[in-house]
Each structure stands twice: as C-alpha cells, then as structure tokens.
Design a protein around this motif. Structure first.
Motif, mmCIF file in Angstrom:
data_model
loop_
_atom_site.group_PDB
_atom_site.id
_atom_site.type_symbol
_atom_site.label_atom_id
_atom_site.label_comp_id
_atom_site.label_asym_id
_atom_site.label_seq_id
_atom_site.Cartn_x
_atom_site.Cartn_y
_atom_site.Cartn_z
ATOM 1 N N SER B 238 0.948 -1.112 0.056
ATOM 2 C CA SER B 238 -0.157 0.101 -0.170
ATOM 3 C C SER B 238 1.110 1.313 -0.013
ATOM 4 N N THR B 241 0.297 4.510 1.762
ATOM 5 C CA THR B 241 -0.960 5.399 1.508
ATOM 6 C C THR B 241 -1.994 5.047 2.913
ATOM 7 N N LEU B 242 -2.043 4.124 3.601
ATOM 8 C CA LEU B 242 -2.944 3.841 4.402
ATOM 9 C C LEU B 242 -2.680 3.703 5.748
ATOM 10 N N ILE B 427 3.749 1.433 -7.353
ATOM 11 C CA ILE B 427 3.283 2.424 -8.285
ATOM 12 C C ILE B 427 3.854 3.923 -8.043
ATOM 13 N N LEU B 435 -1.679 2.356 -13.811
ATOM 14 C CA LEU B 435 -2.528 1.521 -12.887
ATOM 15 C C LEU B 435 -3.834 1.605 -13.253
ATOM 16 N N VAL B 439 -6.312 -1.799 -13.890
ATOM 17 C CA VAL B 439 -7.225 -2.165 -13.042
ATOM 18 C C VAL B 439 -8.659 -1.469 -13.494
ATOM 19 N N GLU B 445 -12.151 2.707 -8.657
ATOM 20 C CA GLU B 445 -13.039 3.015 -7.576
ATOM 21 C C GLU B 445 -12.993 2.343 -6.338
ATOM 22 N N THR B 446 -12.698 0.949 -6.226
ATOM 23 C CA THR B 446 -12.535 0.196 -5.079
ATOM 24 C C THR B 446 -11.514 0.679 -4.342
ATOM 25 N N MET B 447 -10.450 0.810 -5.240
ATOM 26 C CA MET B 447 -9.225 1.172 -4.139
ATOM 27 C C MET B 447 -9.242 2.664 -3.679
ATOM 28 N N LYS B 449 -12.164 3.802 -2.540
ATOM 29 C CA LYS B 449 -13.123 3.690 -1.687
ATOM 30 C C LYS B 449 -12.256 3.081 -0.121
ATOM 31 N N LEU B 450 -11.480 2.288 -0.455
ATOM 32 C CA LEU B 450 -10.382 1.396 0.566
ATOM 33 C C LEU B 450 -9.906 2.562 1.260
ATOM 34 N N LYS B 451 -9.173 3.831 0.241
ATOM 35 C CA LYS B 451 -8.125 4.654 0.830
ATOM 36 C C LYS B 451 -9.250 5.596 1.682
ATOM 37 N N VAL B 465 0.182 6.186 -5.517
ATOM 38 C CA VAL B 465 -0.721 5.065 -5.967
ATOM 39 C C VAL B 465 -1.984 5.403 -6.643
ATOM 40 N N LEU B 466 -2.835 6.245 -6.069
ATOM 41 C CA LEU B 466 -4.122 6.469 -6.703
ATOM 42 C C LEU B 466 -4.151 7.722 -7.449
#
Lengths: 466, 466
Positions: B238, B241-242, B427, B435, B439, B445-447, B449-451, B465-466
């Motif tokens: 990650s 970033t988390l 990344i 990226l 993906v 969008e899923t990543m 949301k997790l972030k 990353v994002l």
C-alpha cells in the motif's frame, strides 16, 4: 414509522425496511407476513425470474432448507428464495436488483463449509452458483487456469490429468474452488504449496451494486504484481461479505513426478513435534505432514480400516523425482531416529488415498465412536513450538469435560498462546466473538470500515465475519 | 474564505487549509509564506520536537532534499520537516498530531525506491524510521522474526547467519524490510520463495489517527490464517498510503544446504523461454532464474567484468542437498540440450555474488554505456508464454527510438499482452496513469473507497498510488 397499509409508497418502504432492517414492531411483522409470499414480494420474485428464467428460481420449502445450512452444527436458516444464474451477467443483474430493493444476498456453491457461512440469518436471496461450471481458460505454459464457481477441486484436477499440472490446495471436501477462495481455504498440502491466499491470482467479483470487478485487472494472471492495493488478497477469505466471486484465476503447479507416503509412530507428542521442526529446518520439500494423536489413530483404525499403532503419529508425504524421494526418505529416517522414534513405515501406493481419506474422515470416525451424539468440529493454528503444550492441555480439558475428542485444542487456549482461531474454516457465524478477541478493537474497527466502504447497505452475506 | 490575518481562529483554520488543501488563492499563499518557517508553523514544529526530542527534528534544506527523492528519475520534492522517532509510541503521537492539524505524512527508510514513493508532493512531515532498527523477536523453531523499519534485508540475514535460517526476498538493493513490505517487493528468488506478499505474516501499523493496528492480531505469526479480512495483505504493497508500518513479522526459510549457480547462452530468446517453461514444468526447485538479453550481457561484461558469451542468457541458481543439486543440474542440462542450446556453464562458488551483483547492477552498467545520458528504469510482468514476443517487440521499439536499453518491454505493450505495469517497484508517482489502465474504472473506484475508508483526510503519503 408505521403507516397505513395500502398506500403504494408505504408498500415499497415497508418492504425494504422489513427485509434489510427487520420490522419495527410485531404489528408490522404480522401485516407483512399476511401479505407477502414468504418474505419477499411477488413482484420481486417475478423480477428474479425475469433475470434467470422461471425454472431457475425456487421458493420450495425443501429447497430453501437445503440452502440454509452447511456441514456444521449451525441450525438451518433458510433464505427466502434460491436462484441459479447461468452466467456472470445474470449475477450482476441479480445483485443490482437486490441492491435496489435492499435485499440480502447469500452466495452458495457446494455447501461444504464448516462455520455456517451460508446461513441466511436475515433471509434474502440465495444465489446458487453451481450452474456456472465452466473451466474458462487453461494456460499450461503460464501455470494458470480460470474457473467458474461450479468447478470443484476434484473436477479441476480430473480436467488437468493429462497436462502434467495440478491444483494442490486440498481442504478434504470436494469444495468449489471459488468457495475455497471465498473462505481462504487451506489443507494438508499448505506446507509445500501454500493456502488459497498464495494460489489465487485474480478474481472476478460482482460487487453489491452489480458492478464487475477484476481484482488484479481484466484477464491478468500474475503472481508477482505490485499494482495498487491487493484487492485479490482482500476478497480471498472475505466469505461473500464484500461481493460474489464469479470466477477465479488459480496458480497451477507441476504434478509431482513421484510421490511417497510414510507414517511414523512416536513415543510422545513432544518427540513428534521436535521431529517435525527438524524436518522443516532441514529444508526438506515435504508436501504434507499431519499430526494425529493416539485417539484419532484409534478412531481411524476402527472407522477407516487402518492398521496403525495407537500412538502419536505423523503422516508424511514427499513429492519429487524418484532419486530425490529416496534421499528425502533417508534423511527423514535419520532425523526421526535421532529424536528417539523407531522408524518410518512406508505406505503402499494403493493405500495412499485410503490413508489421507482416513485423515480427512477423522470427523466421521469420531461420530461413529459415540452414535447419537452430536460432534463439534473446529480448527486452530498455533506456532509449531507451542503445539506439544497445547495438545497435552487440550487432552486434559477434554477428559475433565467428559468429551470424546482429539487434536482439538480449545479455542480460548489457542488465543492465549498467540494462535489464531481459524486455520482454514473461516469465521462464518461460529467464530465472530473469537475474531474480536483475536484482532482486537482496532482490527475490528478497520475491518468494519472496509465492509462499510465496499458494502454500504450491508447486503452481502449479512451477519457473517463481523 | 479569506479572512483578516491576525485573528487567532483564522490562524489555525488558515494553517490547516494551507497544508492539507493548498491555499485558496495567491494572496493567502503569500501571507502564509511570510509568516511561517517553511510551510509549517513554529508551534507545529515545536510540537514535533516535544514528541521525538529536539535533536530528532530537522528543517535544514540539505536534509529536506535528501528526503525528497529516491533512486528514480522523479524530481526531488522535499518535505517541510524530517523527524526521527525512536519508538512506535512516538510514531503514534506524530500521526495523531499530523491528523489533528491536517498535515501530510511521508514514511522514509532507506530511500532505495524506484517510483518516487517518498516524494513529498504536498509537503508535510517526513517520518524517517531508520532509528527504529531492532530485531524484536526471533523464533527459529517457528520460522519467524519481527523487525522494525530500520532493519535491512542484509542486516537481518547477517543476524540469522548462525541459525540455519534466512530471509530470501531479494530486490537487489539493501532495502528496509518494512519498506519492502510497504512496496510489496519481490526479486530474483520469487520463483521459489515468493514475494513479500507471501512472506509477511503480520504488520504493526500506525493508522492515520495514531491508533495502532496489528494486521493479524497482536503477537501472531501464522501463515495459515483465515481470521476475518486479510488486513496484512491489504497493507503489503500500500506504499504508506494507508498507514505507517512500524514492525513486520516475516516468515523465515531454512538456508539451503548447498547452492549451485550456472549460466546458459541460447541461440534465441524463444529457446531460452522454452527451456525456462520446461524447467518449471519439470517441477525443479529452481531458486533463481533470470533472463538477460544480449545487450544486458554486453553491458554487464564491460561494467561488472563478466566474461559471458554475448547472447540471450539465463542465470540459474539451484538450492538443495549436494545430491539433489547434482540431479537437478543433470536434468536442467537435458532440458536445455533438448531445446537446442549447447550446455550449462557452472559458475565458481567465489563468483556467485559477482554474478548476481552484475545482474542487480545492470542499471549502472547501462548508465556507464552512455555517459551523461539519464536512464529510465521500470519493470513489468508478463505471462511467461508471451515473453519472447514482448522482448522482440521491445528491442524493435527501442531501436526505432534510438534508445540504448534492454529487457525493458514498453509498458503499454505489456498491458496489451495482459501483463501488469509493475512486478516489484510499486506504483508510487510514476505509474499512476498505468495503474488506471490496468485495473480499470471499477478497480480504481474500489481502491479509492478503501483509501477513503482508512485515510479519510488523505494525509498518508498523498498523491501516491491512486
């Protein structure tokens, strides 16, 4: 919140509230029970039929009950309706429909789970994925295969028979491979080939709102990827609570050139464990190594017609070339004798499957020991160094409680010893309290945030894991 | 939003807005620049000093610049301040402080990244974790060790020297093990021992608000766990970033009894790849297998004093017992000759490290070929079956572009061939666009949301990353 029945707005709000939040009071419950076929509206069931076709939807009591339990002791909690989609587009439409109406979804394939993961605790739609049973793409030179949820472990290995490849993760039951991905299954070959976590390369997932996610990107099958967050790893083991797995890309392994199985009886649990540690430290490529205590051996002897000495025992399997096997066997023998056991007993080729079947069927062997009694199965992992201690304690606990049982350290104790409450069965319904103790409040909060982020309406296999 | 400078409320709101959201307009920017030391308030820097001690905070330009770049071509983007916490409690307090004030955090250890992961694109606090360099817990019989972020790969292996164990993931650089977990690193031994993903058992993570998370539960170190969502897997890769990784529990492996290294020159890329596939299909426990094309070999010969035939070449390493190695070598030789290559050249023991160093230093070898030119490094993964095709195409592309280079298939092409845009570098800054292509929108969008779920204020290593 209560409104006069009959107004169309109330109808639709009532339905959603009822299904996703349970009714506000008994009056409401009664009112809905009277008007609805089962718990879902006729219109909703018709909408399901429009997606998958009339013959692929059932509300028959016997069908609902078949889908409300797995192989565990958890009581049957049937869904309101069972649907059999034929392809991923239908799964996507079903999810979108349920999302719109606030109806829970429970995925189902072989029903071989052991923690009540398929119980419909809030009712809802059970999506039986077994009609999607194609092997979509086999790439022998890339060691990968893509399978739909209806493909089981044994079916895949039968398909692979002539390729020189196999899929080694073996939880015992002939489970669906996508189901194994969903529960993060492992088995007797973990030591050499890893669990599902290490062998799932990509997942096709229908998200709660019906959108299609490829966790590692569309059509990709790589072991060595560092592209963004590891979505594959997040969905493996999520037990259907974040989305529906509709295809899994698996890593395949070369079938072993030769296989050799041996058993070894030990004077004590400690000697068996010491030998195991030494075998692992010698970097021997053991494919399976399983410990069975004297009680399990006794039960297996009776139930599965084995003829093993009743003592703490290791079952060992080695994979390699003929010459490598010869050498491995010799080294294992040296280690075992050094630790004070007598010798390895080679098992005849034609008895391999009987031996491992006996190990997998230890559950039934125990059931047979005390007819009429219910049995309780569970699994734990402890660091191997703590194994002798935990096994000796567990035996004493069971004796004190008057329970027939074996190799089943009590869970609370496993946690105190820094073990984990589940090695391969998952959390499901049965172990939610234990999960909290294991991962702690921050771990639980983090998991709840992830669940809320990906399934904000809480419709995917509700009541499980968290 | 603009207010009269001087009111204390405006002060604090202004500071936060400035730091986390960038100023609303140029007036505001100027106003703050005049009043603040660098971009952070004196009070804030004092608060940092109160946590870690005055000597462990620096705003010196040279220090900031050292922390604003890694080994990639990304331009230096220095943080506003660098702090060196001495323990996890301090990291937790630093995070809580930054969270309260809305200041970005960038974790830093060895700075050996290759995708600009440490660039402070929004300024903020760089947390240099190298002072936390203890090996916290080594359990040889459980094959596990817990290390702090300052412990590098080589330091750990030196520490393990007399235990018969080692940690095999080898990305080339002597990176921090926690940094390798953060980027999901892999290396030349992936084929046998896996990537960080397979070798991280547990992580201690300081979350954005300062809370402490143990991804697999406190004090647990298990490979075979299915307890709830796989948080360990989510945090591996990650890239900070988390949350901040403050300790990593690693899976150790038995050191190989004996090691054998060989090289083999091939008449064509196709023959080299076919041989590789056949070696893998024969289930040979190869520890390393690396392909180098003729241009790389040529550069390595000149730069690292190798004496290899200039041709498509495999470097191979085998681990096992002496007898097993002998057998493996013989089989590899048979496979290679069957495919039309001449023979394996055994490398002398004293030259093993020179050979692998040459491979790892291919980057510098290339730099030396064209003095004064900048070099661009990257990595991709493609299914092995597509490798010949992609390598041939890449060579043609490079030739057409007039670039000196090698074994570096162009990224767009890797994607078209269902490859991934990163095998091990992550990344970071450099591959965010790629990226997205890889993906897809639902994956992104899923990543996101997790972030958003785990870092709602967007303070952890922002812009990556994002």
């Amino acid at each position: 919140m209560l409104a006069v029945p009959g107004s169309s707005e109330e109808w639709s709000i009532g339905l959603r509230d009822y299904i996703s939040h349970k009714p506000a009071g008994p009056e409401r419950w009664d009112f809905l029970e009277r008007l609805l076929p089962g718990k879902l509206s006729k219109d909703f069931v018709e909408a399901l039929k429009a997606v998958v076709g009339r013959p692929h939807v059932s509300t028959a009591t016997v069908v609902l009950e078949q889908h409300g339990r797995d192989e565990s002791i958890h009581r049957c909690q049937p869904p309101d309706v069972v649907v059999w989609p034929q392809n991923v587009e239908q799964v996507s439409q079903l999810a979108a429909l349920c999302y719109r109406e606030g109806v829970p979804i429970i995925p189902f394939s072989t029903g071989t789970g052991l923690e009540g993961g398929v119980c419909a605790v809030q009712g809802g739609v059970c999506i039986n994925l077994t009609h999607m049973d194609r092997i979509l793409e086999l790439k022998p030179e890339d060691f990968s295969v893509v399978v739909e949820p209806g493909v089981t472990r044994k079916a895949l290995n039968t398909h692979l028979r002539d390729t020189g490849l196999w899929f080694p993760v073996d939880p015992g039951a002939d489970a669906s491979l996508c189901g194994m991905a969903a529960t993060g299954a492992s088995g007797t070959t973990t030591i050499r080939y890893g669990t599902m976590k290490e062998n799932v390369l990509n997942l096709e997932v229908v998200l709660p709102d019906g959108q299609l996610l490829h966790t590692a990107g569309l059509g990709r099958h790589f072991r060595k990827s560092a592209a963004g967050y590891n979505l594959t790893g997040l969905f493996v083991g999520s037990e259907g609570t974040l989305g529906l797995i509709t295809a899994t890309t698996l890593r395949l392994h070369s079938a072993p050139e030769a296989t050799l199985v041996a058993t070894c009886a030990f004077p004590s649990i400690q000697v068996a464990v010491d030998s195991t540690i030494h075998i692992l430290q010698a970097a021997m490529p053991v494919a399976r190594i399983e410990f069975l205590d004297d009680a399990v051996i006794d039960a297996c002897n009776r139930h599965s017609n084995l003829n093993c000495t009743v003592a703490p025992t290791l079952f060992l399997e080695f994979h390699g070339s003929e010459r490598a096997l010869e050498e491995q066997l010799q080294r294992a023998e040296e280690i075992i004798q050094y630790n004070g056991a007598s010798h390895l007993s080679l098992v005849k080729k034609e008895q391999y499957s009987q031996l491992w079947a006996a190990r997998h069927n230890a559950l039934y062997a125990f059931r047979a020991l005390r007819p009429g009694c219910k049995n309780y199965t569970t699994d734990v992992c402890v660091p191997i160094s703590r194994l002798p201690e935990i096994l000796v304690q567990a035996k004493e606990d069971l004796k004190a409680l008057g329970i027939t049982g074996s190799t089943c350290p009590l869970l609370g104790r496993a946690l105190a010893l820094h073990g984990t409450c589940t090695g391969e069965h998952g959390i499901g319904l049965g172990k939610r309290q234990l999960l909290q103790e294991e991962v702690g409040p921050v771990g639980m909060e983090t998991m709840r945030k992830l669940k809320a982020a990906l399934d904000p309406r809480g419709l995917m296999n509700p009541g499980k894991v968290l």
